[in-house]
Design a protein around this motif. Structure first.
Motif, PDB file in Angstrom:
ATOM      1  N   VAL A   1      -0.536  11.614  -0.782  1.00 47.32           N
ATOM      2  CA  VAL A   1      -1.287  10.556  -1.458  1.00 47.32           C
ATOM      3  C   VAL A   1      -1.930   9.628  -0.429  1.00 47.32           C
ATOM      4  O   VAL A   1      -3.062   9.175  -0.610  1.00 47.32           O
ATOM      5  CB  VAL A   1      -0.380   9.770  -2.429  1.00 47.32           C
ATOM      6  N   VAL A   2      -1.221   9.341   0.645  1.00 45.03           N
ATOM      7  CA  VAL A   2      -1.796   8.530   1.726  1.00 45.03           C
ATOM      8  C   VAL A   2      -3.067   9.191   2.248  1.00 45.03           C
ATOM      9  O   VAL A   2      -4.117   8.553   2.407  1.00 45.03           O
ATOM     10  CB  VAL A   2      -0.770   8.330   2.861  1.00 45.03           C
TER      11      VAL A   2
ATOM     12  N   THR B   1      -0.212  -3.096   9.392  1.00 42.88           N
ATOM     13  CA  THR B   1       0.475  -1.932   9.940  1.00 42.88           C
ATOM     14  C   THR B   1       1.945  -1.962   9.535  1.00 42.88           C
ATOM     15  O   THR B   1       2.677  -2.886   9.892  1.00 42.88           O
ATOM     16  CB  THR B   1       0.350  -1.896  11.481  1.00 42.88           C
ATOM     17  N   ALA B   2       2.347  -0.953   8.772  1.00 39.74           N
ATOM     18  CA  ALA B   2       3.718  -0.841   8.293  1.00 39.74           C
ATOM     19  C   ALA B   2       4.158   0.608   8.445  1.00 39.74           C
ATOM     20  O   ALA B   2       3.422   1.452   8.979  1.00 39.74           O
ATOM     21  CB  ALA B   2       3.810  -1.296   6.835  1.00 39.74           C
ATOM     22  N   ALA B   3       5.359   0.901   7.968  1.00 38.60           N
ATOM     23  CA  ALA B   3       5.862   2.271   8.035  1.00 38.60           C
ATOM     24  C   ALA B   3       6.779   2.519   6.848  1.00 38.60           C
ATOM     25  O   ALA B   3       7.389   1.602   6.309  1.00 38.60           O
ATOM     26  CB  ALA B   3       6.623   2.512   9.337  1.00 38.60           C
TER      27      ALA B   3
ATOM     28  N   THR C   1      15.677   8.118  -1.473  1.00 37.64           N
ATOM     29  CA  THR C   1      15.181   6.786  -1.134  1.00 37.64           C
ATOM     30  C   THR C   1      14.016   6.884  -0.157  1.00 37.64           C
ATOM     31  O   THR C   1      14.040   7.693   0.769  1.00 37.64           O
ATOM     32  CB  THR C   1      16.298   5.939  -0.486  1.00 37.64           C
ATOM     33  N   ILE C   2      13.020   6.040  -0.385  1.00 35.54           N
ATOM     34  CA  ILE C   2      11.958   5.816   0.595  1.00 35.54           C
ATOM     35  C   ILE C   2      12.027   4.343   0.970  1.00 35.54           C
ATOM     36  O   ILE C   2      11.985   3.464   0.102  1.00 35.54           O
ATOM     37  CB  ILE C   2      10.571   6.166   0.019  1.00 35.54           C
ATOM     38  N   SER C   3      12.171   4.070   2.253  1.00 32.64           N
ATOM     39  CA  SER C   3      12.334   2.703   2.746  1.00 32.64           C
ATOM     40  C   SER C   3      11.049   2.251   3.425  1.00 32.64           C
ATOM     41  O   SER C   3      10.375   3.044   4.080  1.00 32.64           O
ATOM     42  CB  SER C   3      13.496   2.625   3.735  1.00 32.64           C
ATOM     43  N   PHE C   4      10.753   0.967   3.295  1.00 28.89           N
ATOM     44  CA  PHE C   4       9.529   0.402   3.857  1.00 28.89           C
ATOM     45  C   PHE C   4       9.862  -0.749   4.796  1.00 28.89           C
ATOM     46  O   PHE C   4      10.722  -1.586   4.480  1.00 28.89           O
ATOM     47  CB  PHE C   4       8.605  -0.085   2.735  1.00 28.89           C
ATOM     48  N   MET C   5       9.153  -0.791   5.933  1.00 32.87           N
ATOM     49  CA  MET C   5       9.372  -1.853   6.915  1.00 32.87           C
ATOM     50  C   MET C   5       8.033  -2.264   7.511  1.00 32.87           C
ATOM     51  O   MET C   5       7.063  -1.501   7.507  1.00 32.87           O
ATOM     52  CB  MET C   5      10.323  -1.389   8.015  1.00 32.87           C
ATOM     53  N   ASN C   6       7.981  -3.482   8.006  1.00 34.22           N
ATOM     54  CA  ASN C   6       6.760  -4.036   8.570  1.00 34.22           C
ATOM     55  C   ASN C   6       7.166  -5.228   9.438  1.00 34.22           C
ATOM     56  O   ASN C   6       7.951  -6.069   8.988  1.00 34.22           O
ATOM     57  CB  ASN C   6       5.830  -4.496   7.445  1.00 34.22           C
ATOM     58  N   PRO C   7       6.653  -5.328  10.662  1.00 33.55           N
ATOM     59  CA  PRO C   7       7.002  -6.481  11.498  1.00 33.55           C
ATOM     60  C   PRO C   7       6.297  -7.765  11.093  1.00 33.55           C
ATOM     61  O   PRO C   7       6.477  -8.801  11.728  1.00 33.55           O
ATOM     62  CB  PRO C   7       6.544  -6.035  12.897  1.00 33.55           C
TER      63      PRO C   7
ATOM     64  N   ALA D   1       0.837  -1.202   0.000  1.00 33.99           N
ATOM     65  CA  ALA D   1       0.000   0.000   0.000  1.00 33.99           C
ATOM     66  C   ALA D   1       0.870   1.249   0.000  1.00 33.99           C
ATOM     67  O   ALA D   1       0.592   2.230  -0.712  1.00 33.99           O
ATOM     68  CB  ALA D   1      -0.933  -0.007   1.207  1.00 33.99           C
ATOM     69  N   GLY D   2       1.931   1.232   0.790  1.00 28.75           N
ATOM     70  CA  GLY D   2       2.835   2.373   0.834  1.00 28.75           C
ATOM     71  C   GLY D   2       3.587   2.566  -0.471  1.00 28.75           C
ATOM     72  O   GLY D   2       3.761   3.701  -0.936  1.00 28.75           O
ATOM     73  N   VAL D   3       4.045   1.469  -1.074  1.00 33.27           N
ATOM     74  CA  VAL D   3       4.748   1.571  -2.356  1.00 33.27           C
ATOM     75  C   VAL D   3       3.812   2.142  -3.426  1.00 33.27           C
ATOM     76  O   VAL D   3       4.221   2.984  -4.244  1.00 33.27           O
ATOM     77  CB  VAL D   3       5.303   0.201  -2.773  1.00 33.27           C
ATOM     78  N   ILE D   4       2.568   1.700  -3.432  1.00 34.30           N
ATOM     79  CA  ILE D   4       1.602   2.228  -4.408  1.00 34.30           C
ATOM     80  C   ILE D   4       1.424   3.733  -4.209  1.00 34.30           C
ATOM     81  O   ILE D   4       1.394   4.506  -5.185  1.00 34.30           O
ATOM     82  CB  ILE D   4       0.259   1.495  -4.281  1.00 34.30           C
ATOM     83  N   CYS D   5       1.310   4.176  -2.962  1.00 36.47           N
ATOM     84  CA  CYS D   5       1.195   5.611  -2.703  1.00 36.47           C
ATOM     85  C   CYS D   5       2.426   6.354  -3.214  1.00 36.47           C
ATOM     86  O   CYS D   5       2.313   7.449  -3.790  1.00 36.47           O
ATOM     87  CB  CYS D   5       1.001   5.866  -1.216  1.00 36.47           C
TER      88      CYS D   5
END
Length: 391
Positions: free
Chosen positions: A260-261, A243-245, A226-232, A96-100
């Motif tokens: 966009v979010v 829930t991610a960030a 760079t935009i980095s994405f993480m999720n537990p 979802a974050g990458v799409i945004c």
């Protein structure tokens, strides 16, 4: 304080729990496909959720400074990347974050580079948003995937190329890219003004001999692009909380994605998801360490055991909990291969073709399960291939 331990050998019956993993195949088929594990979440996460649920009121949660601090703490403590909590923002999932980010930072018709075989949602998000997918095909040489840098530069230099989606550790091949490889990719992206979206969701699951290096930590210049994405979700088996960030040091990039979010009403945090996210990243280092050691045992057992099935070559996995199985020596078309594993072997795996045309003849096996289950899967493979050899 007594060090906590987790029993990864515990068999948890997930049937009848709305588990997507267990709804696709009949009961005699072991499902080892979708990327969640069959392990209970860490006890601190369970306890924190239980306490909150017992309160009995589940209203809209506020934006959590705690989530930002927990994400920053994990990056700093685990990977040596000094992240400011102000760089962190909630999104309801990595994809979802990458799409945004794709919608914020590119336009229809622009190019997005991915490294294939690739996680299927990367191709889907390009198609669904009118972007051109540019496949930088990884080269399989002597059982090891390598980056085709010449091809990567060719695709990055296209005037309409705006973004590169880096998946590291790489899904499905299990590669963990070295500092030298990442730096070379970064140099090319900087040269051609390409922004990097770094999906690093499997960053905790890296085996001896490899090391996860956050892409944005390589240099200030790359951090700015760079935009980095993480999720537990992968490490702690909490994907159902959505829930991610994302982390963006560059305020212009962060604000663009944030808008966009907001425009897509995706900014409200998940009450339980925030609790799980924060507790995992604040108090469950022990679980991540023990999980990686346990998965390494599964990985080694599969690799050794598959020597009895010479028709299948397991690509050595440096990270993730996937075994990328090269089944081309069986001489089956992909549909026949998929059916053989479901109907005869009684394993539900991911079809290699779903990862792109260069995945044809492969299967992806998720070994994030109790060792007894992984051993059962191994015996099923060996038994059926032995029988096939005799026909």
């Amino acid at each position: 304080m007594t060090e906590l331990t987790h029993n990864f050998d515990e068999i948890v019956d997930r049937r009848g729990t709305d588990a997507k993993k267990y709804l696709l195949y009949p009961e005699d088929v072991l499902p080892m496909w979708i990327a969640d594990s069959d392990f209970k979440a860490p006890q601190p996460v369970i306890d924190a959720l239980t306490r909150r649920i017992a309160q009995g009121v589940y209203g809209y949660p506020a934006v959590s400074g705690r989530l930002r601090r927990a994400a920053a703490r994990w990056q700093t403590v685990r990977f040596g990347w000094d992240v400011d909590p102000d760089w962190v923002e909630y999104v309801p999932g990595v994809i979802a974050g990458v799409i945004c980010a794709v919608r914020a930072l590119s336009r229809p018709g622009d190019g997005i580079v991915i490294q294939s075989p690739c996680y299927p949602p990367f191709a889907d998000l390009a198609a669904h948003n009118g972007r051109r997918l540019l496949r930088n095909q990884l080269i399989l040489r002597d059982g090891h995937y390598e980056i085709d840098f010449e091809d990567f530069e060719k695709k990055a230099s296209d005037p309409r190329t705006r973004l590169f989606i880096l998946c590291n550790p790489h899904n499905p091949t299990g590669r963990v890219f070295t500092r030298e490889e990442l730096a070379r990719l970064g140099e090319i992206c900087l040269r051609h003004h390409v922004i990097v979206l770094a999906d690093e969701i499997h960053h905790d699951l890296v085996y001896a001999g490899s090391r996860h290096i956050p892409f944005a930590s390589l240099s200030p210049e790359l951090a700015a692009r760079t935009i980095s994405f993480m999720n537990p979700s992968k490490t702690f088996n909490v994907p159902g909380f959505r829930t991610a960030a994302f982390i963006a040091e560059n305020p212009q990039l962060k604000d663009a994605v944030h808008q966009v979010v907001v425009d897509n009403k995706a900014f409200g945090e998940n009450l339980c998801g925030t609790i799980a996210f924060c507790t995992a990243y604040e108090a469950c280092d022990y679980y991540a360490d023990q999980l990686t050691a346990y998965l390494d045992g599964n990985r080694k057992m599969l690799a050794q055991g598959l020597e009895r099935a010479p028709e299948i070559r397991m690509i050595p996995s440096e990270g993730t909990y996937f075994a990328w199985l090269d089944c081309r020596a069986l001489g089956m078309e992909q549909d026949a291969l998929d059916r053989f594993f479901v109907d005869r072997v009684k394993l539900g795996l991911n079809s290699g073709r779903s990862f792109g045309p260069d995945g044809a003849g492969f299967l992806r096996l998720n070994f994030a399960c109790p060792r007894a289950v992984a051993a059962q899967a191994l015996e099923r493979i060996v038994t059926q291939l032995t029988a096939l050899r005799k026909t």
